[in-house]
Design a protein around this motif. Structure first.
Motif, PDB file in Angstrom:
ATOM      1  N   GLY A 589       0.816  -1.217   0.000  1.00  0.00           N
ATOM      2  CA  GLY A 589       0.000   0.000   0.000  1.00  0.00           C
ATOM      3  C   GLY A 589       0.839   1.252   0.000  1.00  0.00           C
ATOM      4  O   GLY A 589       0.542   2.221  -0.714  1.00  0.00           O
ATOM      5  N   ALA A 592       2.634   1.575  -3.495  1.00  0.00           N
ATOM      6  CA  ALA A 592       1.673   1.986  -4.526  1.00  0.00           C
ATOM      7  C   ALA A 592       1.340   3.463  -4.401  1.00  0.00           C
ATOM      8  O   ALA A 592       1.279   4.201  -5.398  1.00  0.00           O
ATOM      9  CB  ALA A 592       0.407   1.136  -4.412  1.00  0.00           C
ATOM     10  N   ALA A 593       1.142   3.920  -3.166  1.00  0.00           N
ATOM     11  CA  ALA A 593       0.820   5.335  -2.943  1.00  0.00           C
ATOM     12  C   ALA A 593       1.973   6.233  -3.355  1.00  0.00           C
ATOM     13  O   ALA A 593       1.768   7.316  -3.926  1.00  0.00           O
ATOM     14  CB  ALA A 593       0.464   5.558  -1.479  1.00  0.00           C
ATOM     15  N   THR A 598      -2.356   1.826  -8.191  1.00  0.00           N
ATOM     16  CA  THR A 598      -3.151   1.013  -7.273  1.00  0.00           C
ATOM     17  C   THR A 598      -2.361  -0.220  -6.866  1.00  0.00           C
ATOM     18  O   THR A 598      -1.450  -0.673  -7.575  1.00  0.00           O
ATOM     19  CB  THR A 598      -4.468   0.575  -7.929  1.00  0.00           C
ATOM     20  OG1 THR A 598      -4.173  -0.297  -9.044  1.00  0.00           O
ATOM     21  CG2 THR A 598      -5.263   1.777  -8.417  1.00  0.00           C
ATOM     22  N   VAL A 599      -2.756  -0.793  -5.718  1.00  0.00           N
ATOM     23  CA  VAL A 599      -2.130  -2.030  -5.249  1.00  0.00           C
ATOM     24  C   VAL A 599      -2.397  -3.155  -6.242  1.00  0.00           C
ATOM     25  O   VAL A 599      -1.536  -3.999  -6.512  1.00  0.00           O
ATOM     26  CB  VAL A 599      -2.660  -2.399  -3.842  1.00  0.00           C
ATOM     27  CG1 VAL A 599      -2.180  -3.789  -3.423  1.00  0.00           C
ATOM     28  CG2 VAL A 599      -2.225  -1.365  -2.814  1.00  0.00           C
ATOM     29  N   ARG A 601      -2.685  -2.980  -9.546  1.00  0.00           N
ATOM     30  CA  ARG A 601      -1.764  -2.900 -10.692  1.00  0.00           C
ATOM     31  C   ARG A 601      -0.369  -3.363 -10.303  1.00  0.00           C
ATOM     32  O   ARG A 601       0.335  -3.989 -11.104  1.00  0.00           O
ATOM     33  CB  ARG A 601      -1.699  -1.463 -11.214  1.00  0.00           C
ATOM     34  CG  ARG A 601      -2.982  -0.993 -11.901  1.00  0.00           C
ATOM     35  CD  ARG A 601      -2.707   0.172 -12.816  1.00  0.00           C
ATOM     36  NE  ARG A 601      -1.794  -0.221 -13.902  1.00  0.00           N
ATOM     37  CZ  ARG A 601      -1.106   0.647 -14.650  1.00  0.00           C
ATOM     38  NH1 ARG A 601      -1.206   1.939 -14.404  1.00  0.00           N
ATOM     39  NH2 ARG A 601      -0.317   0.222 -15.614  1.00  0.00           N
ATOM     40  N   SER A 624       1.842   4.861 -14.899  1.00  0.00           N
ATOM     41  CA  SER A 624       0.516   5.246 -14.429  1.00  0.00           C
ATOM     42  C   SER A 624      -0.360   5.641 -15.604  1.00  0.00           C
ATOM     43  O   SER A 624       0.111   5.867 -16.704  1.00  0.00           O
ATOM     44  CB  SER A 624       0.630   6.408 -13.457  1.00  0.00           C
ATOM     45  OG  SER A 624       1.345   7.471 -14.040  1.00  0.00           O
TER      46      SER A 624
END
Length: 624
Positions: A589, A592-593, A598-599, A601, A624
């Motif tokens: 998480g 990804a952030a 997203t987690v 992907r 992205s």
């Protein structure tokens, strides 16, 4: 005198004697459950004349009090004891005898003894019954056995991370109230309050651990207090007390250390006499009777005492220095007295008198939570100062000064050990003055901090700075944490505005780490576009960020006219996937952030079946 007059006098005398013999009264019963035994105290008007025996199925202790009447309520139900459930009366075996029955959970061998009235009139005659818990102490959970480090598979775990054990002894307790203030404040309450605060400060310090000789309001024999400290392998024993005197004027805190000779001051002699009352509550003198006591008696003369006395005096001086900052001192230097709780030949010991509870002003202070906190902090800082300067061998405090140590086991090489501790072979050789790479089994190596990365090496790799949160665990210190994350101690101090290197267990620290990232490049990506009504080449080129010429070339168009539904190949440049190296403390998480994806992907791009990550694992970051 006539014969009639003589017999009359005899009858009167017998009646008078009988009435006197019946004069004793059982005025009260007090129960003091402790972890290892339960103490029952019978308060009597006069000295007890008694006999006792035990019964089984069910287990009971029966006590017959001769020529005694009852002046208290029975039955008495006991809830907190691991051995005793109820105290009741029973049919008397003979006239004038009062029978008590103590109902037990299991069999045991009781110890009964009498105590005379206290000099200050607090207690009258007493009959004390100590009921050992033994196997019945089911309420007391066994202490978990510390797990020994498993034999290492590649390199042995570092040693020199033991805790410094400090035994904290709250003076008096239970049947023994200690000194009593003008407003009836008991010393035993003050000592427990302050002792718990000292223990909390010690337990919040990585590398230190406190053990308490008592956790509640119950009496612990003075021999047992030093036994607890020795059993727990304590490096120091600190006994917390509050002074008392027969006059209200004396005031001020003091610290006492052992002197095998009699104290040379009136206050010292008063304290010795007062502590002697505590010894008697245990059923005898601390240096008489029993093999353990004989050992202590001989050990008083042993040379071990010279070392423990010297170190005890050193700690006492440091504690006094700190206490002078928060309260008035009775004496500016440690004082000497022959006190039972200090008579441990192998453990440096000191007795801290936090103030005179018999002084009205100091009694109010000693009952104040804020003042108790200040006193506890002063005791803690004095102890900490001593161990910072003189850490015991093999402890984490010693490792801070000397570095982590590693004992070489079979099959280990310098490269294996360097990899285990995230350092370099050259750094280990330099720290240990090694001229070759040859090691011997059993050889001890000092493991230095992580070797700095040369500037030339960092230039080839692009990095991004990330902030992780580290929660301080037992055994952590700044140098160890810095080495764990590959940063400097100075950077951790700076990020957290630390004014000292002292850490508390559970404390949150911000750590700025450099995460290596592969320099992004571009790659060609071809997509198929279906022409819709109203579209033309310029509009489509703008949509995909390419030129009209590139669309013409890719599709070999001879005209710009398009038909609805026509398929066009669009070749465009997109950023290549980024490779991320997982750092300690990171999870999907968070990663990804950081990259704005997203987690899902991230999982898909790396075909992850679980969210568990390993430090050093490479992850492909999709565009992205």
């Amino acid at each position: 005198m006539s014969l009639r007059a003589f017999f009359h006098a005899v009858i009167v005398g017998v009646s008078l004697f009988s009435s006197l013999a019946m004069a004793n009264e059982l005025k009260g019963i007090r129960v003091w459950p402790a972890p290892e035994e339960t103490r029952v105290v019978l308060d009597l008007k006069d000295e007890a004349v008694f006999s006792y025996f035990t019964l089984t199925k069910p287990d009971r202790l029966v006590v017959d009090l001769k020529q005694t009447t009852l002046k208290t309520k029975l039955p008495l139900v006991v809830k907190d004891s691991a051995i005793l459930t109820k105290i009741r009366n029973s049919g008397a075996p003979e006239k004038g005898t009062y029978r008590l029955v103590l109902e037990m959970k299991a069999g045991m061998t009781p110890k009964l003894f009498k105590l005379a009235p206290t000099p200050d009139g607090t207690y009258s005659h007493r009959l004390v019954m100590d009921l050992p818990h033994g196997k019945a102490a089911t309420a007391k959970k066994p202490e978990p056995t510390p797990k020994q480090p498993a034999a290492n598979q590649q390199a042995s775990l570092p040693y020199g991370t033991d805790d410094i054990i400090v035994a904290i002894d709250p003076g008096h307790g239970g049947e023994d109230p200690g000194s009593i203030g003008p407003s009836r404040l008991y010393e035993k309450k003050v000592t427990l309050d302050i002792a718990k605060k000292v223990a909390a400060r010690i337990n919040a310090t990585p590398g230190m651990k406190a053990v308490m000789t008592r956790q509640g309001d119950y009496f612990v024999n003075l021999n047992r207090r030093t036994e607890i400290a020795r059993h727990k392998r304590a490096h120091l024993l600190v006994s917390i007390h509050a002074d008392g005197f027969h006059q209200p004027q004396p005031r001020g805190a003091s610290v006492w250390v052992l002197n095998t000779r009699r104290a040379n001051s009136e206050i010292g002699r008063w304290i010795e006499q007062h502590e002697k009352q505590s010894e008697l509550l245990g059923g005898g003198d601390v240096l008489s009777g029993g093999n353990d006591d004989q050992y202590l008696s001989m050990a008083v003369l042993d040379l071990q005492f010279s070392h423990s006395q010297k170190e005890g005096y050193d700690v006492a001086s440091r504690v006094l220095k700190e206490m002078s900052k928060v309260t008035t001192l009775h004496k500016s230097k440690p004082e000497h007295a022959s006190l039972a709780v200090l008579k441990s030949p192998d453990i440096p010991s000191l007795l801290v008198e936090t103030g005179f509870i018999t002084n009205p002003t100091e009694e109010r202070l000693l009952n104040s939570k804020s003042h108790q906190n200040k006193l506890a902090e002063a005791v803690y800082r004095g102890v900490l100062s001593y161990f910072n300067e003189k850490p015991p061998e093999g402890t984490l405090f010693a490792s801070r000064n000397q570095g982590i140590r590693h004992k070489v086991t079979s099959g280990q090489s310098l490269s294996v050990i360097a990899s285990r501790y995230d350092t370099s072979v050259a750094a280990i050789k330099q720290a240990n003055n090694l001229k070759s790479n040859t090691l011997k089994v059993g050889q001890t190596l000092v493991i230095p901090g992580k070797a700095p990365v040369p500037a030339s090496a960092t230039a080839a790799v692009a990095t991004t700075t990330k902030t992780v949160t580290h929660t301080v665990k037992r055994g952590d210190f700044l140098g160890k944490i810095a080495n764990q994350y590959g940063v400097t101690v100075a950077s951790i101090r700076r990020d957290n505005n630390l004014r000292s290197d002292e850490l508390a267990i559970g404390q949150k620290l911000k750590v700025s780490v450099s995460a290596p990232v592969t320099t992004p490049t571009t790659q060609n990506k071809t997509v198929t576009h279906t022409v819709k009504r109203g579209e033309f080449l310029g509009k489509i080129a703008g949509q995909y960020g390419v030129t009209v010429t590139s669309i013409r070339s890719a599709n070999q168009l001879r005209t710009d006219e398009l038909a609805v539904g026509q398929k066009l190949k669009i070749t465009m440049q997109v950023p290549a996937s980024v490779v991320h190296t997982v750092q300690r403390g990171e999870f999907l998480g968070k990663i990804a952030a950081d990259y704005g994806i997203t987690v899902g992907r991230l999982r898909e791009a790396n075909q992850l079946r679980t969210d568990k990550l390993a430090v050093g694992q490479k992850l492909t970051i999709p565009s992205s």
